[in-house]
Design an enzyme around this catalytic site. Structure first.
Site, PDB file in Angstrom:
ATOM      1  N   ARG A  79       6.460   7.690  -9.683  1.00 24.85           N
ATOM      2  CA  ARG A  79       7.891   7.483  -9.932  1.00 24.85           C
ATOM      3  C   ARG A  79       8.164   7.086 -11.372  1.00 24.85           C
ATOM      4  O   ARG A  79       7.404   6.306 -11.946  1.00 24.85           O
ATOM      5  CB  ARG A  79       8.421   6.379  -9.029  1.00 24.85           C
ATOM      6  N   HIS A 104       7.211  12.585  -8.832  1.00 28.73           N
ATOM      7  CA  HIS A 104       6.346  13.753  -8.681  1.00 28.73           C
ATOM      8  C   HIS A 104       6.900  15.010  -9.362  1.00 28.73           C
ATOM      9  O   HIS A 104       6.905  16.097  -8.782  1.00 28.73           O
ATOM     10  CB  HIS A 104       6.076  14.014  -7.200  1.00 28.73           C
ATOM     11  N   HIS A 178      -2.454  16.038  -4.667  1.00 33.62           N
ATOM     12  CA  HIS A 178      -1.935  15.156  -3.628  1.00 33.62           C
ATOM     13  C   HIS A 178      -2.552  15.443  -2.255  1.00 33.62           C
ATOM     14  O   HIS A 178      -1.845  15.428  -1.240  1.00 33.62           O
ATOM     15  CB  HIS A 178      -0.409  15.287  -3.579  1.00 33.62           C
ATOM     16  N   ASP A 250       0.379   1.633  -1.524  1.00 32.38           N
ATOM     17  CA  ASP A 250       1.017   2.715  -2.283  1.00 32.38           C
ATOM     18  C   ASP A 250       1.051   2.242  -3.737  1.00 32.38           C
ATOM     19  O   ASP A 250       2.105   2.083  -4.328  1.00 32.38           O
ATOM     20  CB  ASP A 250       2.439   2.971  -1.745  1.00 32.38           C
ATOM     21  N   GLU A 311      -4.744   9.654  -5.340  1.00 29.66           N
ATOM     22  CA  GLU A 311      -4.116  10.416  -6.421  1.00 29.66           C
ATOM     23  C   GLU A 311      -4.654   9.939  -7.762  1.00 29.66           C
ATOM     24  O   GLU A 311      -4.150   8.993  -8.346  1.00 29.66           O
ATOM     25  CB  GLU A 311      -2.598  10.246  -6.340  1.00 29.66           C
TER      26      GLU A 311
HETATM   27  C1  BGC Z   1       3.928   8.179  -3.198  1.00 31.91           C
HETATM   28  C2  BGC Z   1       4.608   7.669  -1.960  1.00 31.91           C
HETATM   29  C3  BGC Z   1       5.381   8.813  -1.346  1.00 31.91           C
HETATM   30  C4  BGC Z   1       4.440   9.971  -1.083  1.00 31.91           C
HETATM   31  C5  BGC Z   1       5.143  11.197  -0.551  1.00 31.91           C
HETATM   32  C6  BGC Z   1       3.001   9.262  -2.795  1.00 31.91           C
HETATM   33  O1  BGC Z   1       2.303   9.728  -3.894  1.00 31.91           O
HETATM   34  O2  BGC Z   1       3.228   7.170  -3.891  1.00 31.91           O
HETATM   35  O3  BGC Z   1       5.475   6.602  -2.268  1.00 31.91           O
HETATM   36  O4  BGC Z   1       6.010   8.410  -0.176  1.00 31.91           O
HETATM   37  O5  BGC Z   1       3.763  10.332  -2.247  1.00 31.91           O
HETATM   38  O6  BGC Z   1       6.177  11.585  -1.365  1.00 31.91           O
END
Ligand code: BGC
Length: 349
Positions: A79, A104, A178, A250, A311
């Site tokens: 983010r 993302h 991802h 997270d 990730e």
């Molecule tokens: C993020 C999460 C998100 C997920 C799906 C992850 O990489 O850190 O916060 O909910 O991706 O979008």
């Protein structure tokens, strides 16, 4: 080593799915669309091959893919607070697709494009280069960026993802993949009993919108201490405020300055182990704290905590553009980073 290609029709579009296979039977499949990894099959301690990445039952679901299953993420993973950043005093506005933040890569990130691909075969290794040009100001990011992601499978059971980018102007560049892992081979099994090691003394604190605040917190004496192998779920339900905000893990962990293994994920029962080495500085560990009720391979409905996304990336940009410097890509400079996944089995005593 073997490589095969097949056409896949999704709605009105036709994509390719490429499958790489080594002599030990390790098989990796991915799409030309979003570079989405649809399958990583590795043996358990009895030689049984099973898929260890979260995948949809119905390929059509990859078109929307709200959880970014298996996708290439870019230009920036994670983010960006309030959806803007500055370079040399100039402000760039991004789509706010994660509440008040951008995430993302924005509304249409690198996960939603079709890549050109080229296969090259050597004796012990197959490389597939996926590439595209991201135009100047795509999703608000400056500079025309040529991006190449190489997937390589080798006879020594390693899978390497290499990210390379060069831009006509200074820009931000922080890519990841991802994929969500569950080494048991079944996504009906909780991820909490997998054991995890992360070579990190610090993690990045997040605010209520799950964006890094800029504070680095020491993992010692917290549920974030994975400097020795232990079960992911061991302290996941503790009263820790940071875990409560995200409903689980997270968070970005910042690696120590050591060479060697940065991450190790193990599943005792199957004996499967995955080790990760990288020249990236961080990993965002996301314990799949939510589910959108996706129908996953095998036909069941996905429940939370059935997988973990690891990730590997640069630290995500947070409040007041913290960590922005890590993602800055100067113009006309080719930057290459890579992440190596090693698969093997280990018998438990
Ligand atoms: C993020 C999460 C998100 C997920 C799906 C992850 O990489 O850190 O916060 O909910 O991706 O979008």
């Amino acid at each position: 080593m073997k490589v095969s290609e097949r056409k896949i029709k999704l709605s009105a579009n036709e994509f390719d799915e490429i499958t790489l296979e080594n002599s030990n039977g390790i098989r990796i499949s991915f799409l030309s669309y979003g570079g989405i990894i649809t399958r990583i099959e590795v043996p358990d301690h009895q030689g049984k091959l099973e898929n260890i990445v979260l995948a949809y039952e119905n390929y059509e679901d990859y078109l929307s893919n709200p959880g970014y299953l298996g996708s290439i993420i870019g230009r920036t993973a994670g983010r960006i607070k309030n959806g803007y950043f500055t370079i040399d005093g100039r402000r760039y506005n991004l789509a706010k697709n994660y509440g008040e933040n951008s995430g993302h890569g924005g509304a249409k990130g690198f996960d939603k494009y079709v890549y050109n691909y080229e296969i090259s075969e050597a004796e012990n290794r197959i490389d597939v280069d996926l590439s595209r040009v991201s135009p100047h100001m795509e999703e608000g990011y400056p500079g025309e960026l040529y991006v190449k992601v190489t997937y390589s499978l080798s006879e020594d059971d390693t899978f390497i993802i290499q990210y390379s980018g060069v831009s006509s102007e200074d820009t931000l560049f922080n890519m990841t993949n991802h994929s969500y892992f569950n080494l048991s081979g079944s996504f009906d099994e909780s991820i909490k009993y997998h054991e995890l090691f992360i070579d990190a003394d610090h993690y990045s604190e997040i605010d209520e919108s799950k964006t890094p605040t800029g504070n680095l917190i020491e993992v010692a004496d917290t549920p974030f201490d994975f400097r020795y192998m232990r079960e992911i779920g061991e302290e996941m339900n503790s009263e820790d405020e940071q875990l409560k905000i995200a409903n689980g893990y997270d968070h970005a962990f910042l690696f120590r300055n050591n060479t060697g293994t940065k991450i190790r994920l193990a599943h005792r029962y199957s004996g499967r182990v995955m080790e990760i080495e990288t020249d990236n500085q961080a990993v965002v560990v996301y314990t799949q704290n939510f589910s959108q009720g996706q129908i996953i391979q095998g036909g069941s409905t996905l429940e939370p905590y059935r997988s973990v996304a690891l990730e590997v990336q640069k630290p995500p940009v947070g409040s007041n553009e913290v960590f922005k410097e890590c993602s800055l890509l100067p113009s006309n400079h080719t930057q290459v980073t890579s992440t190596i996944f090693r698969f093997f089995t280990e018998d438990s005593e």
